[in-house]
Design a protein around this motif. Structure first.
Motif, short mmCIF file in Angstrom:
data_model
loop_
_atom_site.label_atom_id
_atom_site.label_comp_id
_atom_site.label_asym_id
_atom_site.label_seq_id
_atom_site.Cartn_x
_atom_site.Cartn_y
_atom_site.Cartn_z
N GLU A 26 1.02 -1.12 0.13
CA GLU A 26 0.30 0.07 0.18
C GLU A 26 0.79 1.30 -0.01
OE1 GLU A 26 -4.24 0.97 2.56
OE2 GLU A 26 -2.09 1.46 3.78
N ASP A 28 0.78 5.46 -0.68
CA ASP A 28 -0.15 6.47 -0.05
C ASP A 28 0.11 7.53 -1.34
OD1 ASP A 28 -1.65 8.47 0.70
OD2 ASP A 28 -0.89 8.72 2.53
N PHE A 33 -4.63 6.35 -2.63
CA PHE A 33 -3.84 5.12 -2.02
C PHE A 33 -3.70 3.98 -3.21
CE2 PHE A 33 -5.62 6.19 1.92
CZ PHE A 33 -4.04 6.12 3.20
N ARG A 35 -2.85 0.44 -3.70
CA ARG A 35 -2.77 -0.70 -3.53
C ARG A 35 -2.70 -1.77 -4.12
NH1 ARG A 35 -7.22 2.03 -0.58
NH2 ARG A 35 -6.14 2.41 1.35
N ARG A 96 5.75 9.85 2.13
CA ARG A 96 4.37 9.43 2.17
C ARG A 96 4.18 7.54 2.27
NH1 ARG A 96 0.16 13.12 0.60
NH2 ARG A 96 -0.79 11.81 0.81
N CYS A 98 3.84 3.69 3.32
CA CYS A 98 4.02 2.94 2.21
C CYS A 98 4.39 1.70 3.09
CB CYS A 98 4.92 2.37 1.77
SG CYS A 98 6.11 1.51 0.35
#
Length: 185
Positions: A26, A28, A33, A35, A96, A98
């Protein structure tokens, strides 16, 4: 993964003679997001649909050790249409979140409860190789990478406003520098 808290179902699946598993990643990004999973199909887990990238992607092995040190990880996705590269490069992704989970699967290839979080960090750099299709490599670092970074704070009004805009205590410091105080009268 010794020492991790595994559910009984997950521990039994990992102890079996044949282990089936999937890795969930995942990331961001400001646009939302991303995924992914390392299977060849979309999987549903944790209330989200995870895009299967199969052989089009790779993840460096997640390392653990006895020492307290920062770890990094690289994710590579290939076969991306060159027209979509501007989307990847146009976002501010550094710093960000992860995350990576390892999820054991049952005989029907369904995700077993309580996948194990094996990496949590922040995205650092993104390398892009262009051609007929593009390859993107995102590197992420654990939060321990911040351990050695200096924390510079100033004792002034502007710096205090970052933490608490209502605190006006440092507004009066400049006028006190050359102030003579009468003591004991």
């Amino acid at each position: 993964m010794a020492g991790r808290n595994l559910s009984t179902t997950a521990a039994n699946a990992l102890a079996a003679s044949q282990v089936r598993g999937v890795v969930f990643v995942e990331m961001d990004f400001p646009a939302g997001f991303l995924r992914l999973n390392n299977s060849a199909q979309q999987l549903n887990w944790n209330g989200f649909t995870w895009l299967g990238i199969g052989r089009l992607g790779s993840i460096d092995p997640v390392g653990e050790g006895m020492k307290l040190e920062a770890r990094s990880l690289k994710f590579t996705v290939t076969g991306i249409d060159s027209a979509n590269i501007a989307i990847a490069l146009g976002q501010h992704y550094q710093g960000r979140a992860c995350k990576v989970w390892l999820a054991p699967l049952d005989e029907a290839y369904a995700v077993l409860p309580d996948p194990v979080l094996v990496f949590s960090g922040r995205m650092d750099t993104m390398d892009v190789e262009l051609g007929a299709t593009a390859t993107i490599t995102v590197s992420a670092e654990s939060r321990l990478a911040d351990w050695d970074r200096p924390r510079v704070r100033r004792y002034n009004s502007a710096d205090q406003a970052i933490t608490d805009p209502a605190d006006k205590g440092f507004d009066f410091v400049p006028q006190m520098v050359e102030k003579s105080l009468r003591w004991g009268y």
